[in-house]
Design a protein around this motif. Structure first.
Motif, PDB file in Angstrom:
ATOM      1  N   LYS A  48      20.440  21.973  -1.729  1.00 16.61           N
ATOM      2  CA  LYS A  48      19.432  20.953  -2.011  1.00 16.61           C
ATOM      3  C   LYS A  48      18.017  21.455  -1.713  1.00 16.61           C
ATOM      4  N   GLU A  49      17.811  22.014  -0.535  1.00 20.17           N
ATOM      5  CA  GLU A  49      16.483  22.504  -0.158  1.00 20.17           C
ATOM      6  C   GLU A  49      16.081  23.731  -0.979  1.00 20.17           C
ATOM      7  N   SER A  50      17.038  24.580  -1.315  1.00 14.69           N
ATOM      8  CA  SER A  50      16.732  25.769  -2.109  1.00 14.69           C
ATOM      9  C   SER A  50      16.315  25.388  -3.525  1.00 14.69           C
ATOM     10  N   ARG A  68       9.571  23.999  -7.057  1.00 12.85           N
ATOM     11  CA  ARG A  68       8.143  24.029  -6.706  1.00 12.85           C
ATOM     12  C   ARG A  68       7.535  25.410  -6.903  1.00 12.85           C
ATOM     13  N   LYS A  69       8.322  26.383  -7.332  1.00 14.54           N
ATOM     14  CA  LYS A  69       7.892  27.780  -7.493  1.00 14.54           C
ATOM     15  C   LYS A  69       7.448  28.361  -6.158  1.00 14.54           C
ATOM     16  N   HIS A 122      11.093  30.285 -13.850  1.00 10.73           N
ATOM     17  CA  HIS A 122       9.930  30.552 -13.009  1.00 10.73           C
ATOM     18  C   HIS A 122       9.769  32.025 -12.651  1.00 10.73           C
ATOM     19  N   SER A 123      10.562  32.899 -13.252  1.00 12.77           N
ATOM     20  CA  SER A 123      10.514  34.354 -13.006  1.00 12.77           C
ATOM     21  C   SER A 123      10.665  34.691 -11.529  1.00 12.77           C
ATOM     22  N   ARG A 139      11.114  32.294   1.052  1.00 11.05           N
ATOM     23  CA  ARG A 139       9.770  31.813   0.711  1.00 11.05           C
ATOM     24  C   ARG A 139       8.701  32.790   1.163  1.00 11.05           C
ATOM     25  N   LYS A 140       8.867  33.346   2.373  1.00  6.26           N
ATOM     26  CA  LYS A 140       7.939  34.337   2.929  1.00  6.26           C
ATOM     27  C   LYS A 140       8.755  35.525   3.391  1.00  6.26           C
TER      28      LYS A 140
END
Length: 147
Positions: free
Chosen positions: A53-55, A61-62, A89-90, A129-130
């Motif tokens: 779900k979170e992924s 949201r890219k 979204h590549s 994400r980071k």
């Protein structure tokens, strides 16, 4: 103060310690080893999203650099949705075979005193994400996508 009869102890030389990077390997890293290191560093730098779900929210949201998907996910809809979002979204996508291994790499387990993973929870999707800090593992993964 030392009087004339007291012996003064000579300072004991302290051996120098040399720190070795955690991802410094004796040979080239495989993709699985590099992925484990990257996921560990992203988790330490609060840049890892775990769970379907979170992924999916992060992918929509890219807000993702890399997506790791388990091929053996019970829900076929999750696999097709994640693949479609990554293509749209590549976003880089890596597929792994075992959900338990992905959960262990993403930190969804308890580590006992000997350093072995216990109570491993499987993960279907993990998103980076980071990246965290620059590393050889990150370079290995990025080279894998460029080739």
């Amino acid at each position: 103060m030392a009087s004339e009869g007291d012996a003064v102890a000579a300072p004991v030389p302290v051996p120098e310690t040399v720190e070795v990077a955690a991802d410094a390997a004796k040979g080239p890293l495989t993709i699985e080893e590099a992925l484990a290191i990257v996921l560990r560093k992203a988790l330490a730098n609060d840049g890892l999203v775990r769970g379907a779900k979170e992924s999916i929210k992060a992918l929509d949201r890219k807000d993702a650099e890399l997506c790791v998907l388990c091929e053996a996910t019970e829900e076929a809809g999750i696999v097709s949705l994640v693949e479609a979002l990554c293509n749209e979204h590549s976003i880089r996508l890596i597929k792994v075979a075992d959900a338990k291994k992905l959960g262990e790499m993403a930190g969804l387990c308890k580590i006992d005193r000997e350093g072995t993973a216990r109570k491993v929870v499987g993960a279907s999707v993990v998103v980076v994400r980071k990246w965290g800090e620059e590393s050889v593992a990150r370079t290995t993964i990025l080279e894998h996508f460029s080739s």
